[in-house]
Design a protein around this motif. Structure first.
Motif, PDB file in Angstrom:
ATOM      1  N   THR A 127      18.107  -2.406  -5.303  1.00 59.43           N
ATOM      2  CA  THR A 127      18.863  -2.350  -6.562  1.00 59.43           C
ATOM      3  C   THR A 127      19.514  -3.688  -6.848  1.00 59.43           C
ATOM      4  O   THR A 127      19.465  -4.189  -7.989  1.00 59.43           O
ATOM      5  CB  THR A 127      19.918  -1.244  -6.496  1.00 59.43           C
ATOM      6  N   ARG A 128      20.129  -4.290  -5.835  1.00 58.48           N
ATOM      7  CA  ARG A 128      20.747  -5.608  -6.035  1.00 58.48           C
ATOM      8  C   ARG A 128      19.701  -6.662  -6.375  1.00 58.48           C
ATOM      9  O   ARG A 128      19.918  -7.507  -7.254  1.00 58.48           O
ATOM     10  CB  ARG A 128      21.530  -5.998  -4.773  1.00 58.48           C
ATOM     11  N   ALA A 129      18.564  -6.601  -5.700  1.00 60.81           N
ATOM     12  CA  ALA A 129      17.506  -7.567  -5.985  1.00 60.81           C
ATOM     13  C   ALA A 129      16.941  -7.356  -7.396  1.00 60.81           C
ATOM     14  O   ALA A 129      16.601  -8.321  -8.088  1.00 60.81           O
ATOM     15  CB  ALA A 129      16.402  -7.434  -4.943  1.00 60.81           C
ATOM     16  N   PHE A 130      16.821  -6.104  -7.815  1.00 58.93           N
ATOM     17  CA  PHE A 130      16.333  -5.794  -9.164  1.00 58.93           C
ATOM     18  C   PHE A 130      17.268  -6.393 -10.205  1.00 58.93           C
ATOM     19  O   PHE A 130      16.812  -6.987 -11.203  1.00 58.93           O
ATOM     20  CB  PHE A 130      16.231  -4.278  -9.311  1.00 58.93           C
ATOM     21  N   ARG A 131      18.555  -6.270  -9.993  1.00 60.27           N
ATOM     22  CA  ARG A 131      19.515  -6.850 -10.945  1.00 60.27           C
ATOM     23  C   ARG A 131      19.360  -8.368 -11.021  1.00 60.27           C
ATOM     24  O   ARG A 131      19.407  -8.956 -12.111  1.00 60.27           O
ATOM     25  CB  ARG A 131      20.940  -6.482 -10.540  1.00 60.27           C
ATOM     26  N   ARG A 132      19.181  -8.998  -9.868  1.00 56.02           N
ATOM     27  CA  ARG A 132      18.993 -10.457  -9.873  1.00 56.02           C
ATOM     28  C   ARG A 132      17.730 -10.827 -10.647  1.00 56.02           C
ATOM     29  O   ARG A 132      17.718 -11.790 -11.427  1.00 56.02           O
ATOM     30  CB  ARG A 132      18.914 -10.993  -8.441  1.00 56.02           C
ATOM     31  N   TRP A 133      16.672 -10.077 -10.435  1.00 55.17           N
ATOM     32  CA  TRP A 133      15.409 -10.337 -11.129  1.00 55.17           C
ATOM     33  C   TRP A 133      15.582 -10.153 -12.636  1.00 55.17           C
ATOM     34  O   TRP A 133      15.066 -10.947 -13.432  1.00 55.17           O
ATOM     35  CB  TRP A 133      14.349  -9.388 -10.564  1.00 55.17           C
ATOM     36  N   LEU A 134      16.308  -9.122 -13.042  1.00 55.17           N
ATOM     37  CA  LEU A 134      16.524  -8.863 -14.468  1.00 55.17           C
ATOM     38  C   LEU A 134      17.320  -9.986 -15.121  1.00 55.17           C
ATOM     39  O   LEU A 134      17.032 -10.389 -16.258  1.00 55.17           O
ATOM     40  CB  LEU A 134      17.242  -7.527 -14.652  1.00 55.17           C
ATOM     41  N   ARG A 135      18.313 -10.497 -14.412  1.00 49.60           N
ATOM     42  CA  ARG A 135      19.106 -11.604 -14.981  1.00 49.60           C
ATOM     43  C   ARG A 135      18.221 -12.826 -15.178  1.00 49.60           C
ATOM     44  O   ARG A 135      18.356 -13.558 -16.178  1.00 49.60           O
ATOM     45  CB  ARG A 135      20.280 -11.937 -14.064  1.00 49.60           C
ATOM     46  N   GLU A 136      17.318 -13.051 -14.233  1.00 49.63           N
ATOM     47  CA  GLU A 136      16.415 -14.195 -14.348  1.00 49.63           C
ATOM     48  C   GLU A 136      15.454 -14.000 -15.516  1.00 49.63           C
ATOM     49  O   GLU A 136      15.152 -14.948 -16.253  1.00 49.63           O
ATOM     50  CB  GLU A 136      15.636 -14.355 -13.039  1.00 49.63           C
ATOM     51  N   CYS A 181       0.828  -1.209   0.000  1.00 51.59           N
ATOM     52  CA  CYS A 181       0.000   0.000   0.000  1.00 51.59           C
ATOM     53  C   CYS A 181       0.863   1.261   0.000  1.00 51.59           C
ATOM     54  O   CYS A 181       0.537   2.240  -0.678  1.00 51.59           O
ATOM     55  CB  CYS A 181      -0.912  -0.011   1.217  1.00 51.59           C
ATOM     56  N   HIS A 182       1.971   1.243   0.747  1.00 46.42           N
ATOM     57  CA  HIS A 182       2.829   2.421   0.855  1.00 46.42           C
ATOM     58  C   HIS A 182       4.271   2.172   0.420  1.00 46.42           C
ATOM     59  O   HIS A 182       4.983   3.120   0.099  1.00 46.42           O
ATOM     60  CB  HIS A 182       2.851   2.923   2.304  1.00 46.42           C
ATOM     61  N   ASN A 183       4.707   0.923   0.436  1.00 47.77           N
ATOM     62  CA  ASN A 183       6.136   0.646   0.259  1.00 47.77           C
ATOM     63  C   ASN A 183       6.434  -0.268  -0.923  1.00 47.77           C
ATOM     64  O   ASN A 183       7.458  -0.954  -0.946  1.00 47.77           O
ATOM     65  CB  ASN A 183       6.700   0.007   1.539  1.00 47.77           C
ATOM     66  N   ALA A 184       5.550  -0.288  -1.921  1.00 41.95           N
ATOM     67  CA  ALA A 184       5.736  -1.231  -3.030  1.00 41.95           C
ATOM     68  C   ALA A 184       6.999  -0.944  -3.837  1.00 41.95           C
ATOM     69  O   ALA A 184       7.658  -1.865  -4.319  1.00 41.95           O
ATOM     70  CB  ALA A 184       4.521  -1.206  -3.949  1.00 41.95           C
ATOM     71  N   LEU A 185       7.342   0.327  -4.012  1.00 43.21           N
ATOM     72  CA  LEU A 185       8.452   0.706  -4.889  1.00 43.21           C
ATOM     73  C   LEU A 185       9.588   1.256  -4.041  1.00 43.21           C
ATOM     74  O   LEU A 185       9.557   2.401  -3.599  1.00 43.21           O
ATOM     75  CB  LEU A 185       8.002   1.751  -5.908  1.00 43.21           C
ATOM     76  N   CYS A 186      10.584   0.431  -3.794  1.00 39.90           N
ATOM     77  CA  CYS A 186      11.734   0.859  -2.989  1.00 39.90           C
ATOM     78  C   CYS A 186      12.977   0.929  -3.868  1.00 39.90           C
ATOM     79  O   CYS A 186      13.213   0.050  -4.700  1.00 39.90           O
ATOM     80  CB  CYS A 186      11.966  -0.102  -1.824  1.00 39.90           C
ATOM     81  N   HIS A 187      13.786   1.975  -3.667  1.00 45.56           N
ATOM     82  CA  HIS A 187      14.953   2.227  -4.506  1.00 45.56           C
ATOM     83  C   HIS A 187      16.259   2.170  -3.713  1.00 45.56           C
ATOM     84  O   HIS A 187      17.263   2.740  -4.138  1.00 45.56           O
ATOM     85  CB  HIS A 187      14.829   3.604  -5.169  1.00 45.56           C
ATOM     86  N   CYS A 188      16.261   1.473  -2.593  1.00 43.76           N
ATOM     87  CA  CYS A 188      17.478   1.401  -1.784  1.00 43.76           C
ATOM     88  C   CYS A 188      18.516   0.492  -2.452  1.00 43.76           C
ATOM     89  O   CYS A 188      18.239  -0.160  -3.461  1.00 43.76           O
ATOM     90  CB  CYS A 188      17.150   0.906  -0.376  1.00 43.76           C
ATOM     91  N   ASP A 189      19.694   0.428  -1.871  1.00 45.59           N
ATOM     92  CA  ASP A 189      20.762  -0.396  -2.450  1.00 45.59           C
ATOM     93  C   ASP A 189      20.380  -1.867  -2.471  1.00 45.59           C
ATOM     94  O   ASP A 189      20.710  -2.593  -3.423  1.00 45.59           O
ATOM     95  CB  ASP A 189      22.059  -0.197  -1.656  1.00 45.59           C
ATOM     96  N   GLU A 190      19.687  -2.330  -1.422  1.00 41.99           N
ATOM     97  CA  GLU A 190      19.271  -3.730  -1.376  1.00 41.99           C
ATOM     98  C   GLU A 190      18.261  -4.020  -2.485  1.00 41.99           C
ATOM     99  O   GLU A 190      18.329  -5.066  -3.140  1.00 41.99           O
ATOM    100  CB  GLU A 190      18.669  -4.065  -0.011  1.00 41.99           C
ATOM    101  N   GLU A 194      25.846  -1.882 -13.819  1.00 42.97           N
ATOM    102  CA  GLU A 194      25.552  -0.517 -14.267  1.00 42.97           C
ATOM    103  C   GLU A 194      24.073  -0.154 -14.099  1.00 42.97           C
ATOM    104  O   GLU A 194      23.700   1.023 -14.125  1.00 42.97           O
ATOM    105  CB  GLU A 194      25.929  -0.367 -15.740  1.00 42.97           C
ATOM    106  N   ILE A 195      23.230  -1.173 -13.900  1.00 39.87           N
ATOM    107  CA  ILE A 195      21.784  -0.953 -13.887  1.00 39.87           C
ATOM    108  C   ILE A 195      21.332  -0.519 -12.502  1.00 39.87           C
ATOM    109  O   ILE A 195      21.702  -1.114 -11.485  1.00 39.87           O
ATOM    110  CB  ILE A 195      21.044  -2.233 -14.312  1.00 39.87           C
ATOM    111  N   LEU A 196      20.515   0.504 -12.469  1.00 41.00           N
ATOM    112  CA  LEU A 196      19.945   1.014 -11.229  1.00 41.00           C
ATOM    113  C   LEU A 196      18.426   0.901 -11.286  1.00 41.00           C
ATOM    114  O   LEU A 196      17.845   0.668 -12.342  1.00 41.00           O
ATOM    115  CB  LEU A 196      20.344   2.477 -11.021  1.00 41.00           C
ATOM    116  N   THR A 197      17.794   1.080 -10.153  1.00 39.23           N
ATOM    117  CA  THR A 197      16.346   1.238 -10.181  1.00 39.23           C
ATOM    118  C   THR A 197      16.028   2.584 -10.832  1.00 39.23           C
ATOM    119  O   THR A 197      16.862   3.497 -10.826  1.00 39.23           O
ATOM    120  CB  THR A 197      15.764   1.196  -8.764  1.00 39.23           C
ATOM    121  N   PRO A 198      14.845   2.761 -11.385  1.00 35.01           N
ATOM    122  CA  PRO A 198      14.531   4.009 -12.102  1.00 35.01           C
ATOM    123  C   PRO A 198      14.168   5.155 -11.148  1.00 35.01           C
ATOM    124  O   PRO A 198      13.002   5.563 -11.043  1.00 35.01           O
ATOM    125  CB  PRO A 198      13.347   3.608 -12.984  1.00 35.01           C
TER     126      PRO A 198
END
Length: 696
Positions: free
Chosen positions: A194-203, A183-192, A229-233
């Motif tokens: 970012t690392r999880a986003f990269r893992r998801w993208l590789r998958e 409801c409030h925290n769906a989109l998080c851009h912290c370093d953790e 090189e990839i970051l969250t948007p």
């Protein structure tokens, strides 16, 4: 300090030990089934806000009101566990025993929705980071990052302790994971994250080259050479890469779903009871793709509140209920939260009119809900939601609101035989969270129209015509539907697009509106003219979008009025039913139809945003040609919906109007308990439910 899932000893108490779990009926093949006797009538209860003396009064009042399902421990973490890591369940034990002694079943929360201050003080790294790069402080709720392993470690230890202690308690009927996840925290851009986003993208993409193709990074020199090189948007100095933003939405929905699965896995080690969480199928929450979540729920549950920022909040309620039923695959679902009156989070929080509580509640039941629950039982005296309505208001029980709650409880109790039945519909409306994310992007033809504008407009026309609608995902099996409506489905994959083609070839009629079929699943424009995915199906080709400024009227040759959108369209294998009389596409087709042949259905296209009455007329013609029969007596003010169990049929008539209406029928009216022999009057503002004589 080590956090464990074990319980701790408590001071001596007069409470009896927690009894063993009663034998549960064997679940049907697949997931555990939610098995509640009749239609549930319930609420959230937050006893930690009240002196224990109030608890006993509350339970007595719950019995008086007919409440039989109570959600507890939703926000209980700070009460259950202190910074020393030990758990104290004494208060929760007492509350559950009081409810159990009154014959009230428990929807038991895991208490993980909001961490206590000691946890965020000790581990500030769990706090979410917004798209501008700033962290959000504790002091509200959901102050945690969905990707945080630290938060997950503490939260799952709490879940383990709660599940271990109460899994065998006979009062527990349902497990409630967290609360309104995302409801409030769906989109998080912290370093953790970012690392999880990269893992998801590789998958998802496997190689960096495939990611570059998916995101179109050759534009603006955005090509990546390494995953790091990839970051969250986060916010940029210009518009962001649409493919990156779309994938981040997908990732964020998947990340919270993975968190749900983690809690559910812990619970299932201890319990065979059904598990769910409360969805937020509503116009102002869009960050979770519930189509991908629904299969994980043992029962689909939804929270819904009238949103008076919308032009037609009552119609949006009906749409949300139909969409929730769609998520449940047509099966009954649970309304986990709604309100008796006003909420506290809108610019103006309107109270409900007399009778509106009953009408809102039974609209959900008519559309498939087997439970009607509220936030909350007793109105809070402090905190952010102290002015949010409740079953027991600040003014107490000598109030009209309490008397309405008693009446609602009585009526819900009288509808028990409806439980387990299903709604039947001849019309399907395709809806997609992914298309919502992509359609409402930063760079688009006009910001004057959003995805939900078209969805609500088309659904509203069907609703006002008295047509029952199933809301389904793109690619759903449309076999058996007479009409499929596709409002502004901007993003659609090839297979999902083909499902509509196949349905029309088999005889289903289709009504598609502008800005549909434009891009594939990567937000890549389909070349050759719009609507790329369905040019052949519709027999048209749009050469150019031509939106107009707000306040600029558009007129069609038929005299129909429109606004905001025009397009330069040519027919290739369709008839132009109406044309633009003025505006940037003057003389061009505005409404077309490719007539079916050899058993195929018609394929309609609407290339502008018609005004309400003109859209109603057009949709009515499509409905009639498709052979869809609206419910007799239904109108914009009178909702008529049927539920059936295959042998019996129940017809719900909800009269929102200011005058009485008469409907034909034979059978038994359940609200009043009276016989119906030919005609039934439904008073203004009233609800009637007829169990109809004869087979379904």
């Amino acid at each position: 300090m080590t956090i464990t899932g074990s319980t701790v000893d408590h001071p001596a108490t007069t409470l009896a030990p927690i009894p063993p779990q009663q034998a549960e009926p064997a679940p049907a093949a697949g997931r555990p089934q939610f098995q509640h006797q009749g239609i549930a009538f319930g609420c959230d209860y937050n006893p930690e806000q009240w002196d224990p003396a109030v608890w006993r009064e509350d339970v007595a009042l719950m019995r008086e009101a007919g409440v039989d399902l109570v959600a507890v421990n939703i926000f209980g973490w700070a009460q259950l566990q202190g910074p020393d890591g030990e758990f104290d369940f004494s208060a929760l034990d007492e509350v559950i025993e009081l409810l159990h002694g009154a014959g009230i079943r428990v929807n038991l929360g895991t208490a993980t929705s909001s961490p206590p201050p000691w946890l965020t003080a000790r581990h500030p790294e769990i706090l979410p980071v917004m798209e501008d790069g700033t962290s959000r402080y504790p002091g509200g709720r959901q102050a945690w990052c969905p990707s945080s392993p630290v938060f997950r470690r503490y939260a799952l230890a709490l879940v383990e302790a709660v599940a271990e202690r109460y899994a065998r308690h006979p009062a527990v009927e349902l497990w409630h994971v967290s609360n309104e996840l995302g409801c409030h925290n769906a989109l998080c851009h912290c370093d953790e994250s970012t690392r999880a986003f990269r893992r998801w993208l590789r998958e998802r993409h496997a190689t960096i080259e495939e990611l570059n193709r998916a995101w179109g990074t050759s534009f603006w020199s955005q090509r990546y050479t390494d995953w790091d090189e990839i970051l969250t948007p986060r916010l940029t100095v210009s518009s962001r890469n649409p493919g990156q933003v779309l994938d981040f939405h997908r990732f964020s929905s998947d990340e919270l779903l993975a968190y749900y699965r983690a809690e559910a896995e812990v619970i299932r080690r201890h319990s065979t009871l059904p598990i769910t969480t409360n969805f937020m199928v509503t116009a102002h929450i869009r960050d979770l793709d519930y189509w991908s979540w629904a299969a994980e729920m043992d029962v689909v549950a939804n929270d819904h509140y009238l949103d008076h920022r919308l032009g037609e909040p009552r119609t949006e309620l009906a749409f949300a209920a139909d969409l929730t039923r769609g998520l449940a695959g047509g099966a009954p679902w649970l309304l986990m939260e709604h309100s008796t009156g006003s909420v506290n989070w809108q610019p103006v929080n309107l109270a409900k009119e007399p009778g509106e509580l009953l009408r809102n509640s039974l609209t959900h039941v008519a559309k498939g809900a087997d439970g009607v629950c509220f936030f909350q039982w007793r109105a809070s005296l402090q905190g952010s939601e102290k002015f949010h309505s409740a079953l027991v208001p600040h003014a107490g029980t000598d109030t009209d609101l309490w008397r309405e709650a008693l009446e609602l409880g009585r009526i819900v109790g009288s509808l028990g035989e409806v439980a387990g039945s299903r709604v039947q519909a001849d019309v399907a409306l395709l809806f997609s969270w992914e298309s919502w994310w992509a359609s409402d992007a930063e760079a688009r033809p006009t910001h004057a129209i959003e995805y939900l504008d078209q969805v609500h407009a088309l659904y509203g026309a069907l609703h006002d015509l008295g047509v029952t609608v199933d809301v389904v995902r793109p690619g759903a099996d449309l076999t058996g539907y007479r009409l499929a409506v596709v409002p502004g489905l901007y993003l659609v994959g090839d297979d999902d697009a083909a499902a509509l083609d196949d349905a029309v070839a088999s005889g289903t009629h289709a009504l598609v509106t502008f800005y549909s079929g434009v891009v594939d699943e990567h937000d890549r424009v389909r070349p050759g003219g719009y609507p790329g995915a369905w040019r052949d199906l519709l027999g048209i080709r749009v050469e150019e979008f031509a939106p107009v400024l707000p306040g600029t009227p558009i007129t069609l040759e038929s005299g129909s009025a429109a606004s905001l959108w025009a397009e330069r369209l040519a027919v290739t294998d369709a008839a132009a039913l109406d044309r633009f009389a003025d505006g940037p596409a003057a003389g061009r087709p505005a409404v077309t139809r490719r007539d079916g042949a050899d058993g195929a259905g018609d394929a309609w296209y609407v290339g502008t945003l018609l005004e309400r009455d003109d859209l109603l007329d057009l949709v009515g013609r499509a409905v009639e040609r498709a052979g869809v029969v609206p419910e007799p007596g239904a109108s914009a003010d009178v909702e008529v919906t049927r539920r059936t169990d295959g042998e019996r049929t129940w017809r719900f008539i909800v009269n929102h109007g200011s005058t009485a209406v008469e409907v034909d029928g034979r059978g038994t009216e359940l609200v009043t308990g009276s016989a119906v022999d030919g005609r039934l009057e439904v008073p203004a503002g009233a609800v009637r439910v007829i169990r109809e004589d004869g087979a379904a």
